[in-house]
Write a protein that holds these residues in place. Structure first.
Motif, mmCIF file in Angstrom:
data_model
loop_
_atom_site.group_PDB
_atom_site.id
_atom_site.type_symbol
_atom_site.label_atom_id
_atom_site.label_comp_id
_atom_site.label_asym_id
_atom_site.label_seq_id
_atom_site.Cartn_x
_atom_site.Cartn_y
_atom_site.Cartn_z
ATOM 1 N N SER A 1 6.210 -0.800 -1.607
ATOM 2 C CA SER A 1 5.543 -1.979 -2.165
ATOM 3 C C SER A 1 4.138 -1.548 -2.532
ATOM 4 O O SER A 1 3.426 -0.973 -1.715
ATOM 5 C CB SER A 1 5.535 -3.141 -1.165
ATOM 6 N N PHE A 2 3.795 -1.818 -3.759
ATOM 7 C CA PHE A 2 2.517 -1.336 -4.260
ATOM 8 C C PHE A 2 2.079 -2.233 -5.405
ATOM 9 O O PHE A 2 2.903 -2.681 -6.201
ATOM 10 C CB PHE A 2 2.680 0.109 -4.747
ATOM 11 N N PRO B 1 3.337 3.262 -2.360
ATOM 12 C CA PRO B 1 4.043 3.368 -3.638
ATOM 13 C C PRO B 1 5.525 3.661 -3.411
ATOM 14 O O PRO B 1 5.883 4.431 -2.533
ATOM 15 C CB PRO B 1 3.367 4.558 -4.315
ATOM 16 N N TYR C 1 3.570 -6.191 -8.599
ATOM 17 C CA TYR C 1 4.151 -5.521 -7.438
ATOM 18 C C TYR C 1 5.395 -4.748 -7.849
ATOM 19 O O TYR C 1 6.156 -5.197 -8.694
ATOM 20 C CB TYR C 1 4.542 -6.542 -6.376
ATOM 21 N N GLU D 1 0.796 -1.228 0.000
ATOM 22 C CA GLU D 1 0.000 0.000 0.000
ATOM 23 C C GLU D 1 0.827 1.277 0.000
ATOM 24 O O GLU D 1 0.276 2.368 0.134
ATOM 25 C CB GLU D 1 -0.929 -0.010 1.217
ATOM 26 N N SER E 1 5.007 9.506 -0.411
ATOM 27 C CA SER E 1 4.418 8.538 -1.316
ATOM 28 C C SER E 1 2.888 8.526 -1.231
ATOM 29 O O SER E 1 2.202 8.562 -2.242
ATOM 30 C CB SER E 1 5.054 7.182 -1.016
ATOM 31 N N ARG E 2 2.354 8.524 -0.013
ATOM 32 C CA ARG E 2 0.898 8.527 0.123
ATOM 33 C C ARG E 2 0.322 9.910 -0.121
ATOM 34 O O ARG E 2 -0.820 10.046 -0.558
ATOM 35 C CB ARG E 2 0.487 8.046 1.520
ATOM 36 N N ASN F 1 0.195 -9.440 1.245
ATOM 37 C CA ASN F 1 -0.022 -8.130 1.866
ATOM 38 C C ASN F 1 -0.318 -8.295 3.348
ATOM 39 O O ASN F 1 -1.211 -9.046 3.721
ATOM 40 C CB ASN F 1 -1.208 -7.423 1.208
#
Lengths: 356, 306
Positions: A65-66, A62, A73, A60, A220-221, A99
């Protein structure tokens, strides 16, 4: 007959109480019922025999790991797992990703559900001891930071007095924030969630005046927020957060393997060997490079791997610089400067012990 | 007369059956515990509750009793428990009111009232509680205006993103969401229980009461409802238990209840088994207490045969 039943039942109860006693280490000596267990953990062989690595990630964040729109992935945490798979199986795709949220991750590792946890996890003393993790080298040096809305007028931690701050639970951030605010004698109202998506959504809705997380996670978020440009990250760093992969304690061979795969990424960059130019080094006379690529010496054997395990890693995944640039570098949305995540030779903190 | 062999004796099998049951339980428990101790040992972990006296060092947003990050984990868990009780008790009271009113409304002669109650029940009973909680949180409470421009009703009740402001205190959006969500969800089930209870009272009781000249409201209150209670209370107990246990969904909407604080504790100490044991025991005690009180209440409304 009755008496023997009683005896058996009684002996089981004795065994039960002995097993449930406080200090576990001697529990195995109590009765016939507990002797069949394998006493040595052998994660290394488990993985090797399975032919696939099971890797716990967040999925979750970016850059770390996304799961992309193509279902694949990506991220630096993901590449660490691909590197380990390359070293073991010469195949970066021999990885199954799972995840895990912040709360599930340690139990998943302890119970053997995943072989390795590569999930922006901060290396702390209590996790290394009482939680029973064996940490591999740090892959990303981070620090906790705070994001606020530009029009809020908040410039520093002191401006956060009596404000609501969104936090995700199950992380070190929750404690660091409490520590810093306590140190400065600032009262605040934590609004805490388990789910990272809900944490950011609540901040986006305006319920919280600020949100705190690792700086990289905020970048990132933050890019996924409805209006990213309306937010800013305060300069003040709340803590240092060395993010490192981890395996369960108790299998030195396995933790060594994971550690040296990561060192191989760093050493590759230090030696200037990357996935593009690795072919040119095949005939190198430099003994350092020869040992690294496995054309001289038997370094891989010590780990139970082939001697060219580092070459496999570089060939399939690249060196650290390539991994970083691909996931976090200037060509990505995140565009994070290398900063302290630079090699020691360039003034950063990354350092590989010698391959000899 | 010769004595029959012991395996033909019923009394033997009564005792043997019990012994076998004890034996099987003992084996299962032993296997589980030895498995646990072996795994803990392999991980180099120690079982124990010493961590409860360590400093928690995380803050809790909403507390009724005093709490600081420098307090112990046991204090933090206590804060969580008090928060859980706060939700459970207010929830049980409110949901009973909602359920009784909607249950009576379901049987109303008024078409509109009857069908509104029906729609309420069908919507709330047939969607997941978690979804409802997220709906109330994001679509209702977080869409309230900022604190500066709060909506005020006669200066008594204020609505803003900081929650519901009453003259004496403020209900946080997280608490309000959980309370509203649990109340309406559980209320839908209680509605059906109340309706069933009322319908179980025979028609003759209505007719008899009416022939005495009682008004409908009095018939319901004095004749029908007391008799319906006999049928209502046992399933009502289950709903109270459900509400109490469902309050652990607080974790989804950021209300620091017991489950929430316990999972933070577990996460920071790594004491999965110990924390889960404490949690299980606490919820067990809560549930048993509710059952006990409701059973006592149930006895008071049953027909006394003299």
């Amino acid at each position: 007959m009755k008496r023997s039943v009683f005896c058996l039942a009684a002996s089981f109860f004795v065994a039960t109480t002995a097993c449930s006693g406080n200090s576990a280490p001697t529990a195995n000596t109590t009765g016939a019922s507990t002797t069949t267990a394998p006493t040595v953990r052998d994660r290394w062989n488990t993985v090797k025999n399975r032919g696939q690595l099971i890797c716990g990630v967040s999925g979750e964040v970016p850059g770390f790991s996304f799961v992309g729109t193509d279902g694949k992935y990506s991220g630096i945490d993901v590449d660490v797992c691909r590197a380990v798979a390359s070293a073991l199986f010469d195949n970066p795709d021999a990885v199954e990703f799972r995840n895990l949220n912040a709360k599930e991750r340690f139990t998943a590792l302890q119970t053997g559900e995943v072989d390795i946890l590569s999930r922006n996890t901060t290396w702390t003393l209590s996790r290394a001891t009482s939680v029973g993790l064996a940490f591999a080298p740090v892959v990303f040096y981070d620090g906790q930071a705070i994001m606020v809305r530009k029009n809020s007028g908040i410039k520093s931690l002191t401006d956060l007095k009596d404000k609501a701050i969104c936090v995700q639970t199950g992380t070190t951030t929750e404690q660091n924030l409490a520590d810093q605010m306590r140190k400065r004698n600032i009262t605040y109202k934590p609004v805490v969630f388990e789910d990272v998506n809900i944490t950011f959504a609540t901040y986006a809705e305006g319920r919280c005046d600020a949100i705190t997380a690792d700086r990289s996670a905020l970048v990132s978020r933050g890019a996924l927020l409805p209006k990213p440009e309306d937010n800013l990250i305060l300069d003040e760093a709340i803590s240092s957060e060395p993010l490192a992969p981890a395996v369960a304690k108790g299998d030195t061979k396995w933790s060594d393997t994971v550690s040296w795969v990561i060192y191989a990424l760093l050493k590759g960059e230090e030696l200037g060997i990357n996935s593009q130019n690795i072919g040119q080094f095949a005939n190198s006379n430099d003994p350092d490079i020869k040992r690294f690529l496995g054309t001289e010496g038997k370094l891989g054997e010590g780990l139970g791997l082939t001697n060219d395990f580092a070459a496999r890693v570089i060939k399939h995944v690249g060196n650290y610089a390539e991994v970083y640039d691909r996931n976090l570098g200037p060509k990505t949305k995140l565009n994070l400067a290398r900063g302290q995540n630079q090699l020691w030779t360039k003034g950063g903190l990354l350092y590989s012990p010698p391959f000899r | 007369m010769t004595k029959p062999p012991f395996w033909r004796d019923q009394r033997f099998w009564y005792i043997a059956g019990q012994l076998i049951a004890v034996f099987v339980v003992a084996i299962v428990v032993t296997i589980l515990l030895s498995n646990l101790s072996r795994n803990l040992q392999q991980l180099g972990l120690q079982f124990g509750f010493d961590f409860l006296n360590q400093q928690a060092s995380f803050d809790i947003g909403e507390t009724v009793v005093s709490y600081q990050p420098s307090d112990t984990y046991s204090r933090a868990l206590w804060v969580g428990l008090v928060n859980s009780l706060r939700i459970a008790i207010t929830g049980i009271i409110l949901t009973t009111i909602v359920g009784v009113f909607a249950g009576v409304a379901r049987l109303s002669d008024n078409w509109l009232v009857r069908n509104i109650a029906l729609i309420y029940v069908e919507i709330f009973r047939n969607t997941p509680l978690l979804l409802q909680l997220l709906f109330w949180y994001f679509a209702v409470f977080l869409t309230f205006p900022k604190t500066e421009n709060k909506i005020s009703i006669w200066g008594l009740v204020g609505f803003s993103q900081n929650g519901i402001q009453l003259p004496w205190f403020t209900l946080s959006p997280e608490f309000s969401t959980l309370l509203l969500g649990l109340t309406l969800y559980t209320g839908a089930f209680i509605t059906e229980i109340v309706r069933g209870g009322i319908q179980s009272v025979s028609r003759g009781q209505w007719e008899a009461a009416r022939s005495l000249g009682l008004k409908p409201v009095l018939i319901m209150r004095l004749v029908i409802f007391p008799q319906a209670l006999r049928v209502i209370i046992p399933p009502l107990t289950s709903q109270y238990l459900n509400l109490t246990k469902n309050s652990s969904l607080a974790i989804a909407v950021g209300y620091p209840d017991l489950y929430f604080v316990a999972s933070t504790t577990f996460n920071q100490t790594g004491k999965a088994v110990e924390v889960m044991l404490l949690l299980t025991l606490t919820y067990l005690i809560l549930s048993l207490t509710i059952s006990l009180v409701m059973n006592w209440f149930n006895r008071t409304v049953q027909i006394k045969e003299r």
